[in-house]
Design a protein around this motif. Structure first.
Motif, mmCIF file in Angstrom:
data_model
loop_
_atom_site.group_PDB
_atom_site.id
_atom_site.type_symbol
_atom_site.label_atom_id
_atom_site.label_comp_id
_atom_site.label_asym_id
_atom_site.label_seq_id
_atom_site.Cartn_x
_atom_site.Cartn_y
_atom_site.Cartn_z
ATOM 1 N N LEU A 28 -1.518 -3.033 5.046
ATOM 2 C CA LEU A 28 -2.270 -1.538 4.854
ATOM 3 C C LEU A 28 -0.658 -1.667 3.169
ATOM 4 O O LEU A 28 -1.946 -1.222 2.172
ATOM 5 N N PHE A 29 -0.273 -1.938 3.617
ATOM 6 C CA PHE A 29 0.840 -1.113 2.020
ATOM 7 C C PHE A 29 1.311 -2.364 1.539
ATOM 8 O O PHE A 29 0.944 -1.790 0.105
ATOM 9 N N ALA A 30 0.779 -3.265 2.077
ATOM 10 C CA ALA A 30 1.211 -4.657 0.673
ATOM 11 C C ALA A 30 -0.342 -4.622 -0.002
ATOM 12 O O ALA A 30 -0.035 -4.760 -0.926
ATOM 13 N N VAL A 31 -1.338 -4.402 1.070
ATOM 14 C CA VAL A 31 -2.775 -4.277 0.378
ATOM 15 C C VAL A 31 -2.385 -2.717 -1.040
ATOM 16 O O VAL A 31 -2.656 -3.761 -2.099
ATOM 17 N N ARG A 32 -2.325 -2.337 -0.330
ATOM 18 C CA ARG A 32 -2.641 -1.090 -1.554
ATOM 19 C C ARG A 32 -1.293 -1.247 -2.365
ATOM 20 O O ARG A 32 -1.969 -1.309 -3.907
ATOM 21 N N SER A 33 -0.320 -2.250 -2.200
ATOM 22 C CA SER A 33 0.404 -2.531 -3.899
ATOM 23 C C SER A 33 -0.298 -3.281 -4.438
ATOM 24 O O SER A 33 0.238 -2.858 -5.937
ATOM 25 N N VAL A 34 -0.412 -4.409 -4.385
ATOM 26 C CA VAL A 34 -1.294 -5.770 -4.987
ATOM 27 C C VAL A 34 -2.393 -4.566 -5.785
ATOM 28 O O VAL A 34 -2.274 -5.149 -6.441
ATOM 29 N N VAL A 35 -2.992 -4.092 -4.972
ATOM 30 C CA VAL A 35 -3.780 -3.345 -5.963
ATOM 31 C C VAL A 35 -3.724 -2.361 -6.893
ATOM 32 O O VAL A 35 -4.823 -2.595 -8.166
ATOM 33 N N ARG A 36 -2.549 -2.097 -6.535
ATOM 34 C CA ARG A 36 -1.875 -1.029 -7.871
ATOM 35 C C ARG A 36 -1.118 -1.698 -8.648
ATOM 36 O O ARG A 36 -1.651 -1.318 -9.956
ATOM 37 N N ASN A 37 -0.983 -3.037 -7.900
ATOM 38 C CA ASN A 37 -0.402 -3.788 -9.903
ATOM 39 C C ASN A 37 -0.776 -4.780 -10.136
ATOM 40 O O ASN A 37 -0.262 -5.172 -10.747
ATOM 41 N N CYS A 38 -2.402 -4.814 -9.206
ATOM 42 C CA CYS A 38 -3.073 -6.207 -10.496
ATOM 43 C C CYS A 38 -4.118 -5.376 -11.185
ATOM 44 O O CYS A 38 -4.353 -3.940 -11.564
ATOM 45 N N PRO A 39 -5.208 -6.315 -11.984
ATOM 46 C CA PRO A 39 -4.969 -5.971 -13.890
ATOM 47 C C PRO A 39 -6.796 -4.479 -13.415
ATOM 48 O O PRO A 39 -7.523 -5.484 -12.223
ATOM 49 N N GLY A 40 -6.954 -3.756 -13.596
ATOM 50 C CA GLY A 40 -7.655 -2.725 -12.685
ATOM 51 C C GLY A 40 -9.283 -3.370 -12.859
ATOM 52 O O GLY A 40 -9.570 -3.350 -11.919
ATOM 53 N N PRO A 41 -9.837 -4.588 -13.527
ATOM 54 C CA PRO A 41 -10.622 -4.883 -13.607
ATOM 55 C C PRO A 41 -11.104 -5.981 -12.408
ATOM 56 O O PRO A 41 -12.129 -5.869 -11.471
ATOM 57 N N VAL A 42 -10.219 -6.275 -12.125
ATOM 58 C CA VAL A 42 -9.670 -7.420 -10.910
ATOM 59 C C VAL A 42 -9.900 -6.674 -9.624
ATOM 60 O O VAL A 42 -11.409 -6.707 -8.624
#
Length: 160
Positions: free
Chosen positions: A86-100
């Motif tokens: 879950l921490f990895a998912v959170r990090s990826v979602v924060r760092n990928c482009p907003g629309p994606v």
């Protein structure tokens, strides 16, 4: 059945355990959605390779026999794996482009709030289980394992 260390956790006994699981249950129910999110993000060309590597590392950690808390340790091992994911998912979602991020969250039935708060719920739960297990172990050691060995002592007395 819950692990004995969990059952004895907290001053409230079973009520504390009920609260613990009721807090964690919504996160567990969302796990299939997180799996779809991870799969989607890892296949999307708009997600940077380092972010995909982070997701792959979290997945490998979950299947690896070498963990911070091995998966053979009841409850703690599973919470540890869930927290890493879950921490990895959170990090990826924060760092990928907003629309994606919004696109995949919507597709998977998750919200930014879930992704932000669920890792913290698991972290707090893991911390509480570790803390209460340590307290229980300390009490048992301090009292000579009275609660565990009373039955055995009585059995020895009856035989003698």
């Amino acid at each position: 059945m819950l692990h004995p260390l969990i059952m004895a956790a907290g001053d409230g006994g079973r009520e504390s355990v009920r609260e613990l699981w009721m807090t964690l249950l919504p996160v567990l129910v969302r796990l299939p959605r997180y799996a779809r999110l991870v799969l989607g993000l890892s296949r999307d060309s708009r997600v940077a390779p380092p972010q995909k590597a982070l997701l792959a590392g979290a997945i490998l950690y979950n299947f690896s026999p070498v963990d911070l808390i091995p998966s053979v340790v009841p409850v703690l091992g599973q919470l540890d794996d869930l927290a890493v994911l879950l921490f990895a998912v959170r990090s990826v979602v924060r760092n990928c482009p907003g629309p994606v991020a919004r696109e995949y969250l919507c597709r998977c039935g998750l919200t930014a709030r879930h992704v932000r708060e669920d890792p913290e719920v698991v972290r707090r739960t893991l911390r509480r289980v570790v803390t209460e297990s340590g307290r229980l172990a300390g009490r048992k050691i301090a009292h000579g394992f009275e609660g565990i060995t009373t039955r055995h002592r009585a059995g020895f007395r009856q035989r003698d």
